[in-house]
Design an enzyme around this catalytic site. Structure first.
Site, short mmCIF file in Angstrom:
data_model
loop_
_atom_site.label_atom_id
_atom_site.label_comp_id
_atom_site.label_asym_id
_atom_site.label_seq_id
_atom_site.Cartn_x
_atom_site.Cartn_y
_atom_site.Cartn_z
N LYS A 25 49.37 36.53 45.75
CA LYS A 25 49.87 37.52 46.81
C LYS A 25 51.27 37.17 47.20
CE LYS A 25 48.16 40.94 49.28
NZ LYS A 25 47.03 41.67 48.73
N1 GLU Z 1 47.40 45.06 47.15
C1 GLU Z 1 46.28 45.76 46.43
C2 GLU Z 1 44.96 44.58 46.85
O1 GLU Z 1 45.19 43.91 47.84
C3 GLU Z 1 46.13 45.84 45.13
C4 GLU Z 1 46.64 44.56 44.31
C5 GLU Z 1 47.03 44.86 42.68
O2 GLU Z 1 46.68 46.27 42.30
O3 GLU Z 1 47.45 44.10 42.01
O4 GLU Z 1 43.94 44.73 46.25
#
Ligand code: GLU
Length: 425
Positions: free
Chosen positions: A112
Site C-alpha cells: 500500500k
Molecule cells: N485500493 C484497492 C483496494 O484496497 C484496490 C487495490 C488494487 O487494485 O491493487 O483493494
C-alpha cells in the site's frame, strides 16, 4: 481515521490487522517462524516529497510505500491521498492487501502507498507534480513484475495516467503494466472503475442467497458515496434492495421507501462540489445515525475505524458488509460477534477492485483486451468461489466469516513461504 496515535484515541491500523492475522495464525497452529515473517512488512519506503506550489511557496509532503509480502506474487495495492495517511496506516493496509489477494486466490502479494495530503488544497497541476515526484522517489521499488500500485482513497484513473507517464519516462520503456486502474486509453480494463462496488454487491447477494433471503425484501444503508459506495448502492438497488440511506463527508440522506440511486449519482456528478448535500428528494441524516439505522444490511464504504467500541452496541443491522478497508475495529468486532452480527470482512467483500486489477494486468501482459462481459463474468466467478469457500469453512468450523477468510488467506501465503524453503534448516 487512524493517524498520529498521540493525538487520536483510535486503535492503530497496523495492530488491528495484526490482531486478525494472529487470531488466524493461532487457529491454524501456524509455524512460529512463518508467523514471525508475516507479522511485519518485508520493506518500507518513506520519502519526503518537496512541492513548489503555484504561489511560489514550498511544501514538503510525507509519502509511503509499504510492501508487506510478495510470497504469492508481485506486491499489489493502491495509493491514497489523505491528510491522515501515516506509516502505521499504510502498514496495516499493506498487510490487508496480502490477505485480500490470497483470500480471493489471485497471484499477488500485498502493498500500500500514500501521501499525507489533502488533495482538495492543491490545484490539479500541483497534484500531478506531487504524484510524479513521489513516483520518481519510489520508482526503484516498483515495476510490473515487482510492485503494482492502483487507485485508492482520493486517487483515480487520472492519477494512474500520470503515474504511467512518469514511469514510462523513467524506464525508457512501455511499462504501463506498472499500475492498474488506468484510463482505458492507456491500457486500463473495461469494468475496473465499477469493480469494487460490483464485487461488494455480488458478495452481498451471495450471502443473501446462502441465508435464503430475498434481496427485494432487504433494506440497506451505505456509508460513503465515492467510487466504491456509489456503485455498491447502484448494483444492490438494481438487484431490488431498498437503499434507505447513503452518506458522504457532507452528511447523509434518508428515504424510507428507498433512494433513487441513479438520480443521486447524477446529482453528485453534476453538482459543483460533487457532494450529496442539498439533494432535494430525501431527509438529511447524520453519518452516526446511518450506522445505527434499523435496517437489514449496513455497508460501511468510507474509511477505517467507523464501527468502534463507542457505537458497536447500538448497531441494529444483523448483517455488515465491509466495503471499506478496516471499518470495524477488533474491539467492535468482538462485540458484534457476541451479538451474532454477520460481518463479511473487507478482505473478501471489497476484493472486486483488485480482482479486476489482476485482469487488467493480465490483459497488459497479453496485449489482448477483453470485452466487458468477459471481465464481469470472471469477476463474479472469482467472487462466488472465494465467498463459498469461506462461507463453508465458517459454517463447518463454527467460526466467524472473518476468521475463516483469514484462515484461508494465511494458509495460502504460509504454504507459498514453506514451498520457497524458508523453514529448511
Ligand atoms: N485500493 C484497492 C483496494 O484496497 C484496490 C487495490 C488494487 O487494485 O491493487 O483493494
Amino acid at each position: 481515521m487512524v493517524s498520529n496515535p498521540s493525538t487520536k484515541a483510535l486503535p492503530s491500523l497496523a495492530s488491528a490487522t495484526q490482531h486478525f492475522f494472529k487470531e488466524a495464525s493461532a487457529h491454524l497452529k501456524l509455524d512460529p517462524g512463518i508467523t514471525k515473517i508475516l507479522e511485519q512488512p518485508q520493506r518500507e519506503v518513506v520519502v519526503q516529497v518537496p512541492l513548489v506550489k503555484e504561489d511560489g511557496s514550498l511544501e514538503v509532503f510525507s509519502g509511503y510505500r509499504v510492501q508487506h509480502s510478495n510470497a504469492r506474487g508481485p506486491f499489489k495495492g493502491g495509493i491514497r491521498f489523505h491528510p491522515s495517511v501515516d506509516l502505521d496506516e499504510v502498514r496495516g493496509l499493506a498487510a490487508l492487501m496480502t490477505w485480500k489477494c490470497a483470500a480471493v486466490n489471485i497471484p499477488y502479494g500485498g502493498a500500500k502507498g500514500g501521501i499525507a495530503v489533502d488533495p482538495k488544497t492543491l490545484t490539479k497541476r500541483e497534484l500531478k507534480t506531487l504524484t510524479q515526484s513521489f513516483i520518481s522517489m519510489i520508482m526503484p521499488a516498483l515495476g510490473p513484475l515487482k510492485d503494482i500500485p492502483a487507485p485508492d482513497v482520493n486517487t483515480s484513473a487520472e492519477t494512474m495516467g500520470w503515474i504511467v507517464a512518469k514511469a514510462c519516462e523513467l524506464a525508457g520503456d512501455d511499462v504501463r503494466g506498472i499500475v492498474t486502474g488506468k484510463p482505458i486509453e492507456l491500457g486500463g480494463s473495461l469494468g475496473r472503475r465499477e469493480a469494487t462496488g460490483k464485487g461488494v454487491a455480488v458478495t452481498t447477494l451471495r450471502l443473501l442467497k446462502w441465508l435464503g433471503k430475498d434481496p427485494a425484501k432487504m433494506r440497506a444503508v451505505v456509508q460513503g458515496f465515492g467510487n466504491n459506495g456509489s456503485y455498491t448502492a447502484l448494483y444492490l438497488a438494481q438487484a431490488g434492495c431498498k437503499i434507505q440511506a447513503v452518506s458522504d463527508i457532507s452528511g447523509g440522506l434518508y428515504k424510507e421507501s428507498g433512494l433513487d440511486i441513479h438520480a443521486l449519482l447524477e446529482y453528485v456528478q453534476t453538482s459543483d462540489d460533487h457532494l450529496l448535500a442539498g439533494y432535494p428528494d430525501a431527509t438529511p441524516m447524520s453519518n452516526e445515525e446511518l450506522l445505527k439505522a434499523d435496517v437489514d444490511v449496513l455497508i460501511p464504504a468510507a474509511l477505517e475505524n467507523q464501527i468502534t467500541v463507542a457505537n458497536a452496541e447500538q448497531i441494529k443491522a444483523p448483517i455488515i458488509i465491509e466495503a471499506a478497508n478496516a471499518p470495524v475495529t477488533p474491539e467492535a468486532d468482538a462485540i458484534l460477534r457476541k451479538r451474532g452480527t454477520i460481518v463479511v470482512p473487507d478482505i473478501l467483500a471489497n476484493a472486486g477492485g483488485v480482482v479486476v486489477s489482476y485482469f487488467e494486468w493480465v490483459q497488459n501482459q497479453q496485449g489482448y483486451y477483453w470485452d466487458l462481459d468477459t471481465v464481469n463474468t470472471r469477476l463474479t466467478i472469482t467472487m462466488h468461489r472465494a465467498f463459498d469457500d469461506i462461507y463453508l469453512l465458517a459454517n463447518e468450523q463454527h467460526i466467524p466469516l472473518r476468521t475463516a477468510a483469514y484462515a484461508i488467506a494465511v494458509q495460502r501465503v504460509a504454504r507459498a513461504l514453506e514451498q520457497k524453503g524458508v523453514l529448511v534448516c
